[in-house]
Enzyme design. Structure first.
Site, short mmCIF file in Angstrom:
data_model
loop_
_atom_site.label_atom_id
_atom_site.label_comp_id
_atom_site.label_asym_id
_atom_site.label_seq_id
_atom_site.Cartn_x
_atom_site.Cartn_y
_atom_site.Cartn_z
N SER A 43 0.86 -1.19 0.00
CA SER A 43 0.00 0.00 0.00
C SER A 43 0.89 1.24 0.00
O SER A 43 2.11 1.13 0.13
CB SER A 43 -0.91 -0.02 1.23
OG SER A 43 -0.10 -0.02 2.38
N LEU A 45 1.42 3.36 -2.48
CA LEU A 45 2.15 3.65 -3.73
C LEU A 45 1.66 4.94 -4.40
O LEU A 45 2.25 5.37 -5.39
CB LEU A 45 1.98 2.49 -4.73
CG LEU A 45 2.63 1.17 -4.36
CD1 LEU A 45 2.38 0.15 -5.46
CD2 LEU A 45 4.13 1.34 -4.15
N GLY A 46 0.61 5.49 -3.88
CA GLY A 46 0.08 6.71 -4.49
C GLY A 46 -0.87 6.41 -5.64
O GLY A 46 -0.83 7.08 -6.67
N LYS A 47 -1.76 5.44 -5.42
CA LYS A 47 -2.74 5.11 -6.47
C LYS A 47 -3.60 6.33 -6.81
O LYS A 47 -3.89 6.59 -7.97
CB LYS A 47 -3.67 3.99 -6.00
CG LYS A 47 -3.07 2.62 -6.03
CD LYS A 47 -4.15 1.56 -5.83
CE LYS A 47 -4.90 1.71 -4.52
NZ LYS A 47 -4.22 1.25 -3.32
N GLU A 180 -10.59 -7.68 1.60
CA GLU A 180 -11.57 -6.58 1.53
C GLU A 180 -11.92 -6.17 0.11
O GLU A 180 -13.03 -5.76 -0.16
CB GLU A 180 -11.05 -5.34 2.27
CG GLU A 180 -11.13 -5.41 3.77
CD GLU A 180 -9.96 -6.18 4.38
OE1 GLU A 180 -9.10 -6.65 3.60
OE2 GLU A 180 -9.93 -6.33 5.61
N GLN A 223 6.78 -8.63 -10.02
CA GLN A 223 6.27 -9.75 -10.82
C GLN A 223 5.23 -10.55 -10.04
O GLN A 223 4.17 -10.91 -10.56
CB GLN A 223 7.40 -10.69 -11.19
CG GLN A 223 8.42 -10.14 -12.16
CD GLN A 223 9.63 -11.05 -12.23
OE1 GLN A 223 9.50 -12.27 -12.22
NE2 GLN A 223 10.81 -10.47 -12.28
N LYS A 254 11.90 -7.50 -17.55
CA LYS A 254 11.47 -8.68 -16.79
C LYS A 254 9.99 -8.60 -16.48
O LYS A 254 9.24 -9.57 -16.62
CB LYS A 254 12.27 -8.78 -15.48
CG LYS A 254 13.58 -9.46 -15.64
CD LYS A 254 14.07 -9.96 -14.30
CE LYS A 254 15.33 -10.76 -14.49
NZ LYS A 254 16.07 -10.94 -13.25
N CYS A 417 -12.15 26.67 11.33
CA CYS A 417 -13.15 25.93 12.07
C CYS A 417 -12.90 26.00 13.58
O CYS A 417 -13.25 27.00 14.20
CB CYS A 417 -13.25 24.49 11.55
SG CYS A 417 -14.84 23.76 11.96
N GLU A 441 -18.23 22.41 24.12
CA GLU A 441 -17.54 21.17 23.72
C GLU A 441 -16.47 20.81 24.76
O GLU A 441 -16.19 19.64 25.00
CB GLU A 441 -16.89 21.33 22.33
CG GLU A 441 -16.20 20.07 21.82
CD GLU A 441 -15.57 20.20 20.44
OE1 GLU A 441 -15.58 21.31 19.86
OE2 GLU A 441 -15.02 19.19 19.96
N HIS A 546 -13.93 25.31 6.24
CA HIS A 546 -12.63 24.70 5.95
C HIS A 546 -12.19 25.13 4.55
O HIS A 546 -12.30 24.34 3.59
CB HIS A 546 -12.74 23.17 6.01
CG HIS A 546 -12.87 22.65 7.39
ND1 HIS A 546 -11.80 22.46 8.24
CD2 HIS A 546 -13.96 22.30 8.10
CE1 HIS A 546 -12.22 22.00 9.40
NE2 HIS A 546 -13.53 21.90 9.34
N GLU A 548 -9.43 25.31 3.30
CA GLU A 548 -8.34 24.48 2.75
C GLU A 548 -8.88 23.41 1.80
O GLU A 548 -8.17 22.94 0.91
CB GLU A 548 -7.52 23.84 3.90
CG GLU A 548 -8.20 22.74 4.70
CD GLU A 548 -9.08 23.24 5.84
OE1 GLU A 548 -9.50 24.41 5.80
OE2 GLU A 548 -9.36 22.45 6.77
N1 GLN Z 1 -15.00 20.65 17.27
C1 GLN Z 1 -15.56 21.79 16.62
C2 GLN Z 1 -17.02 21.56 16.22
O1 GLN Z 1 -17.47 20.46 16.19
C3 GLN Z 1 -14.72 22.18 15.41
C4 GLN Z 1 -14.81 21.18 14.32
C5 GLN Z 1 -13.71 21.33 13.30
O2 GLN Z 1 -12.71 21.99 13.53
N2 GLN Z 1 -13.88 20.68 12.19
O3 GLN Z 1 -17.73 22.50 15.94
#
Ligand code: GLN
Length: 585
Positions: A43, A45-47, A180, A223, A254, A417, A441, A546, A548
């Site tokens: 595993s 390998l960057g599939k 699996e 192989q 080969k 977040c 939380e 998020h 990102e």
């Molecule tokens: N724990 C926080 C929430 O549930 C932040 C969640 C997160 O950073 N993705 O709201």
């Protein structure tokens, strides 16, 4: 027999048939071709990187592409997986929580994925069992073959119908030989049989070893790995050899001989500095042309489109290689020893560095070690700070100390977040005189619960798939930094994955203390973006989202771009005259 005839003959067999091939309405036999990528030997390998790069190159030729990842595990999605073990949970616009490979597909293809692009054994078996309860198998005993394999083929063809793709790229999770994924492989063998010639192209990704003590490449494991695939009835058309160094002719010969794959279809896909180089490796080696040829797709390609797309990609790579001014961004998280938990954050920073001509170094800050006493020293050398998403109490106070340091010292800050929620808590405690402010939380009994569970989350039991998830529209307040970063567009679409939010009861108190909520949900009083005025801090911004997850190589995310820009000492988009008006109530 053509694939159309074969499929219709399967559909017209007797009631007691051994065939089980549900064909979704609207399926056009012969329209969609299938490329399957199998991992052998080991595993990792960057599939996903390989499959997404190949898909990108074919997309550049003007073909419509749709990837699908077939996971072996029984979870219905990746939402409950620990990022320590599985890497980050990638959230799609349509709320699906999936494997981080889907992030690679979105970035590489600059294309949003949906739940149809992600399958787990849990989903397949659920579909089969639900059908069984509905009496959908007409008294038959329900078997792995043909019913479970039939469901896999059904899923692939549903994706074909939904996307009308020229090519579907199937990435089979795990390695050939795993219990699996054995039924997925069997389903693909059947798919090739049913779809007919020139409809499927199987790629075996393998590994050529180079033991340091021998100093030469060894192909035996490769192989044997491919032999295992042959035993499953899959004759690969193409072999892509992963290796540390370019794979020498002797090893390729080969492998070619033992696997009956012509030498010109055995490729070296050796390590390179960035995953974004892989599409160019594929093109340089003519691997893409072999795939187009195997699938008979020449007449559907547009070489002139590829030239333009390739120029843009090469330009990106040139800038990526050039690097530039080195800047260090701290990422203050809890899973810092496992980089995969922050894969999208790393990529978003790379996209921005490449655009702006900076070499972004990441300093992973283990927040469980941070205290008010050592934070200044620990963060002293940074040009920017990110507090990324996270769950649970451990490390929270260390993260808050980091946010406070950034706010007080003018260190450019981006909160993601949890990093948004902690910025609110820090501001409440230290600026708005709300000692004991916290999130429920972390402390249910806290004095000022500025962050609380979302109202519609209070009734929910269990942990799977029930956060506020997926793409949501965010209304940006005109003139704010957030709006300016996003080219003054009034609305942004961002991805979310959270249970908690700013309690609306505290908003006016926080705003009168100077905090600006510059992004809100359209229909509910959910705060989505916060910032400080730029005359107070050069770059202090955080979002409940998020961002990102939606950064793309050629279209970096604006929040990250702003951070890197500020870290480089450049100022962010200046306010226009109109927006110089007071920006908070
Ligand atoms: N724990 C926080 C929430 O549930 C932040 C969640 C997160 O950073 N993705 O709201």
């Amino acid at each position: 027999m053509s694939s159309q005839n074969l499929l219709s003959s399967i559909a017209n067999v007797s009631d007691d048939t051994e065939f089980y091939t549900p064909i979704p309405a609207g399926y056009k036999p012969g329209k969609t071709k299938y490329v399957g990528v199998f991992g052998t030997v080991m595993s990792g390998l960057g599939k996903g990187i390989f499959a997404s790069s190949l898909a990108k190159v074919l997309k550049d030729k003007g073909l419509t592409v749709a990837p699908i990842k077939l996971e072996g595990y029984l979870n219905l999605d990746s939402g409950t997986l620990n990022p320590f073990r599985h890497g980050e949970v990638f959230v799609l616009d349509d709320t699906m929580e999936c494997d981080m490979d889907l992030g690679t597909y979105e970035r590489m293809l600059d294309q949003n994925m949906t739940r149809l692009n992600f399958s787990t054994s849990g989903q397949i078996f659920t579909a089969v069992l639900e059908k069984e309860r509905r009496g959908g198998y007409l008294g038959r005993d329900v078997q792995m073959i043909p019913h479970v394999t039939g469901e896999v083929k059904n899923k692939l063809r549903q994706l074909a119908v939904a996307t009308d793709a020229d090519v579907i790229f199937i990435e089979i999770g795990g390695t050939v030989g795993d219990v699996e994924n054995a039924y997925y492989i069997e389903a693909l063998r059947q798919l090739a049989f049913e779809e007919g010639e020139k409809s499927t192209c199987w790629v075996a990704l393998t590994y050529v070893m180079e033991p340091p003590a021998l100093g030469e490449q060894k192909s035996k494991a490769a192989q044997l790995g491919i032999k295992q695939l042959l035993q499953c009835g899959i004759q690969p058309h193409i072999i892509a050899c992963r290796a540390i160094h370019p794979v020498m002719a002797k090893a390729r010969e080969k492998i070619s001989l033992y696997s009956s794959v012509p030498l010109e279809r055995v490729f070296s896909m050796h390590d390179c500095d960035s995953i974004y180089i892989v599409p160019e490796m594929i093109r340089d080696a003519n691997l893409d042309k072999q795939v187009v040829n195997i699938l008979g797709l020449e007449s559907r390609t547009h070489p002139e489109m590829e030239l333009t797309a390739r120029d843009m990609w090469r330009d990106y790579l040139t800038r990526l290689k050039a690097g530039g001014e080195a800047i260090t961004i701290g990422v203050a998280g809890k899973y810092t020893s496992v980089r995969d938990s922050y894969a999208s954050v790393i990529k978003a920073l790379e996209h921005c560095g490449t655009k702006l001509g900076a070499k972004v170094e990441i300093d992973w800050i283990e927040v469980t070690d941070i205290t008010a006493a050592n934070v200044s020293e620990r963060l002293a050398h940074l040009q920017g700070l990110i507090v990324p998403g996270g769950f649970g109490t451990r490390g929270v106070e260390g993260k808050i100390a980091c946010v406070e340091h950034a706010r007080r010292t003018g260190l450019p800050y981006l909160g993601l977040c949890l990093g948004f929620q902690l910025a609110v808590i820090e501001y409440a405690r230290n600026v708005c005189n709300m000692a004991g402010a916290n999130s429920t939380e972390f402390d249910l009994e806290c004095k000022h619960p500025v962050i609380d569970i979302l109202p519609d989350q209070k009734q929910i039991e269990g942990l799977g798939g029930n956060m506020r998830l997926g793409g949501q529209d965010v209304i940006l307040k005109p003139g704010t930094l957030a709006a300016r970063l996003d080219n003054n567009t009034p609305e942004a679409r961002l991805r979310f994955r959270h249970r908690y939010e700013v309690d609306p009861r505290f908003v006016s108190q926080l705003e009168s203390g100077g905090l600006i909520f510059s992004g809100k949900a359209p229909d509910y009083p959910i705060m989505q973006v916060l910032e400080l005025p730029q005359n107070v801090h050069p770059y202090f911004i955080a979002t409940q989202a998020h961002p990102e997850l939606t950064s793309r190589p050629l279209r970096p995310d604006p929040f990250f771009l702003g951070l890197v820009q500020a870290a480089m000492g450049l100022s962010n988009p200046p306010a226009t005259k109109k927006s110089d008006a007071p920006i908070h109530a």
